[in-house]
Design an enzyme around this catalytic site. Structure first.
Site, mmCIF file in Angstrom:
data_model
loop_
_atom_site.group_PDB
_atom_site.id
_atom_site.type_symbol
_atom_site.label_atom_id
_atom_site.label_comp_id
_atom_site.label_asym_id
_atom_site.label_seq_id
_atom_site.Cartn_x
_atom_site.Cartn_y
_atom_site.Cartn_z
ATOM 1 N N ASP A 47 10.118 -71.569 -51.099
ATOM 2 C CA ASP A 47 8.794 -72.200 -50.985
ATOM 3 C C ASP A 47 8.733 -73.415 -51.911
ATOM 4 O OD1 ASP A 47 6.475 -69.932 -49.838
ATOM 5 O OD2 ASP A 47 8.397 -69.156 -50.513
ATOM 6 N N GLU A 70 0.413 -75.810 -50.130
ATOM 7 C CA GLU A 70 0.021 -74.482 -50.601
ATOM 8 C C GLU A 70 0.352 -74.231 -52.078
ATOM 9 O OE1 GLU A 70 1.407 -71.133 -48.276
ATOM 10 O OE2 GLU A 70 0.010 -69.824 -49.341
ATOM 11 N N ILE A 125 6.581 -72.840 -46.776
ATOM 12 C CA ILE A 125 7.085 -71.697 -45.995
ATOM 13 C C ILE A 125 5.873 -70.908 -45.532
ATOM 14 C CG2 ILE A 125 8.296 -69.484 -45.996
ATOM 15 C CD1 ILE A 125 10.496 -70.554 -47.394
ATOM 16 N N ASP A 126 5.641 -70.952 -44.254
ATOM 17 C CA ASP A 126 4.572 -70.157 -43.674
ATOM 18 C C ASP A 126 5.210 -68.854 -43.208
ATOM 19 O OD1 ASP A 126 2.099 -69.457 -42.558
ATOM 20 O OD2 ASP A 126 2.723 -70.219 -40.605
ATOM 21 N N THR A 128 5.928 -66.239 -45.617
ATOM 22 C CA THR A 128 6.899 -65.912 -46.689
ATOM 23 C C THR A 128 7.363 -64.457 -46.592
ATOM 24 O OG1 THR A 128 5.821 -67.555 -48.076
ATOM 25 C CG2 THR A 128 7.283 -66.024 -49.208
ATOM 26 N N HIS A 216 -3.101 -59.219 -41.888
ATOM 27 C CA HIS A 216 -3.432 -60.586 -41.466
ATOM 28 C C HIS A 216 -4.207 -60.630 -40.151
ATOM 29 C CE1 HIS A 216 0.158 -62.334 -43.968
ATOM 30 N NE2 HIS A 216 -0.742 -61.704 -44.702
ATOM 31 N N SER A 240 4.315 -66.110 -39.011
ATOM 32 C CA SER A 240 4.209 -67.574 -39.129
ATOM 33 C C SER A 240 3.645 -68.261 -37.894
ATOM 34 C CB SER A 240 5.563 -68.194 -39.482
ATOM 35 O OG SER A 240 6.333 -68.411 -38.315
ATOM 36 N N LYS A 243 4.213 -68.498 -33.733
ATOM 37 C CA LYS A 243 3.383 -67.976 -32.634
ATOM 38 C C LYS A 243 2.787 -69.122 -31.813
ATOM 39 C CE LYS A 243 1.093 -65.150 -35.579
ATOM 40 N NZ LYS A 243 1.992 -65.001 -36.732
ATOM 41 N N ARG A 257 -5.767 -63.702 -33.464
ATOM 42 C CA ARG A 257 -5.833 -63.531 -34.918
ATOM 43 C C ARG A 257 -7.266 -63.146 -35.301
ATOM 44 N NH1 ARG A 257 -1.979 -65.387 -38.437
ATOM 45 N NH2 ARG A 257 -2.580 -65.429 -40.611
HETATM 46 P P1 AMP Z 1 1.246 -64.598 -40.227
HETATM 47 O O1 AMP Z 1 2.689 -64.749 -40.504
HETATM 48 O O2 AMP Z 1 0.795 -65.209 -38.948
HETATM 49 O O3 AMP Z 1 0.767 -63.213 -40.412
HETATM 50 O O4 AMP Z 1 0.497 -65.495 -41.274
HETATM 51 C C1 AMP Z 1 0.945 -65.760 -42.559
HETATM 52 C C2 AMP Z 1 -0.201 -66.364 -43.317
HETATM 53 O O5 AMP Z 1 -1.276 -65.444 -43.378
HETATM 54 C C3 AMP Z 1 0.091 -66.687 -44.739
HETATM 55 O O6 AMP Z 1 0.503 -68.011 -44.849
HETATM 56 C C4 AMP Z 1 -1.239 -66.475 -45.456
HETATM 57 O O7 AMP Z 1 -1.805 -67.702 -45.860
HETATM 58 C C5 AMP Z 1 -2.133 -65.871 -44.395
HETATM 59 N N1 AMP Z 1 -2.946 -64.726 -44.847
HETATM 60 C C6 AMP Z 1 -2.929 -64.089 -46.040
HETATM 61 N N2 AMP Z 1 -3.863 -63.112 -46.064
HETATM 62 C C7 AMP Z 1 -4.463 -63.137 -44.856
HETATM 63 C C8 AMP Z 1 -5.521 -62.369 -44.271
HETATM 64 N N3 AMP Z 1 -6.129 -61.375 -44.927
HETATM 65 N N4 AMP Z 1 -5.893 -62.669 -43.003
HETATM 66 C C9 AMP Z 1 -5.279 -63.670 -42.311
HETATM 67 N N5 AMP Z 1 -4.288 -64.417 -42.826
HETATM 68 C C10 AMP Z 1 -3.880 -64.163 -44.072
HETATM 69 MG MG MG Z 2 1.164 -69.907 -44.675
#
Ligand code: AMP
Ligand code: MG
Length: 326
Positions: A47, A70, A125-126, A128, A216, A240, A243, A257
């Protein structure tokens, strides 16, 4: 802006370098040391390295531009994390010789969390958690001017290039320019293809994509919605903004989401959606929050006016939103 603009050239060069750095670290277990941030989310050597490289590449050319990214170097500068900083310096040096720890921290700290008329939103890094698991992650960069996204790039180094061959060659970039469409560029071959969303109009034929992490998104709600829409195909779970990429290329039809019950008031961050959303929209899709409102990239780093995200091929958008209310 066209595909040969200086913005595209710089952004592509920066993200390609960062992607190579992340993959190198991913293949080297020692590089996977991480720091837990105050919100308990992890941040890794990759990151920091990715943010340092991309921020430097942008600032070298666009000295007046704001970068909204970030990470910051606060934790990294602490003596207790000197080993992590040493590793970041080692990897960044392979791409930018003579990078000292001090320089790297200062490149990371080019980032500001106040928005301006023209800024770059960067998630180095989305996903992580996906990166640490050896699964999907993305490097996400978008240029936003007067509240509109002009350019979005996602590097997805672990994503299969051919939507029909999930076990085939990996590593693609997605690039979109406002009103100019979206393309996928295969990292290995450089091959380019333009993208369009799926033409599915019968909801029962749709394929949903959603987060891997149950914190998430509300997986149970997604399941109930799939049942109401008579969707029988299993959901594709991946980490990330990859999707957004798979909806843009028609591999999935709907990206849901809905906020997780573990954090119902969660506000999405702009760097988690800016690049991905323009990539799907320019491929013919639609992106809103769960109430049908457009995503807000103007209020601040958090999308204060939105809750959750719904992404579709456009054709199915209204029916998905309507069914969610039932
Ligand atoms: P994903 O890989 O789509 O699940 O998304 C990853 C991202 O979810 C990370 O970059 C975080 O910024 C974000 N994230 C962290 N906590 C939450 C939450 N409670 N709800 C939704 N997104 C979140
Ligand atoms: Mg992210």
């Amino acid at each position: 802006m066209d595909r040969n603009s200086i913005e595209v050239e710089v952004a592509l060069k920066a993200i390609t370098a960062a992607s190579a750095l992340c993959q190198k670290i991913a293949s080297d277990l020692a590089g996977k040391e991480s720091i837990l941030k105050s919100d308990r989310s992890p941040v890794t050597v990759a990151d920091y390295g990715s943010q340092a490289i991309i921020s430097k590449c942008i600032k070298d050319v666009f000295t007046e531009d704001t970068i909204v990214a970030e990470e910051d170097s606060k934790e990294l500068r602490k003596p207790v994390h000197s080993r992590v900083l040493e590793q970041v310096t080692y990897y960044v040096n392979e791409l930018i010789p003579d990078s000292s720890p001090e320089k790297i921290c200062s490149w990371i700290d080019y980032s500001s969390h106040s928005l301006s008329d023209r800024f770059w939103a960067l998630d180095p890094i989305d996903g992580t958690k996906g990166f640490l698991r050896g699964d999907q992650y993305a490097i996400a960069l978008a240029l936003i001017q007067n509240g509109f996204i002009k350019l979005g790039i996602l590097a997805c180094p672990q994503l299969h290039v051919d939507k029909n061959q999930p076990l085939g060659e990996k590593g693609c970039l997605f690039l979109a320019l406002k009103e100019k469409g979206s393309v996928q560029i295969d990292i290995g071959s450089g091959e380019q293809r333009s993208l369009s969303v799926s033409k599915v109009s019968n909801p029962s034929e749709a394929i949903i994509t959603e987060s891997v992490e149950s914190d998430h998104a509300d997986h149970l709600f997604h399941q109930r919605l799939a049942k109401k829409l008579n969707i029988s195909k299993p959901s594709l779970r991946l980490d990330s903004q990859a999707k957004y990429g798979i909806v843009a290329r028609g591999e999935a039809t709907i990206y849901l989401r809905v906020p997780s019950p573990s954090e119902p008031g969660y506000k999405e961050k702009i760097w988690d959606h800016a690049a991905g959303s323009i990539i799907t929209e320019e491929a013919g899709g639609r992106v809103t929050d769960i109430s049908g409102h457009p995503l807000d990239f103007l209020s601040g780093i958090k999308m204060e006016k939105n809750q959750g995200v719904v992404v579709t091929n456009g054709i199915l958008h209204d029916i998905v939103l309507e069914t969610m209310k039932m």
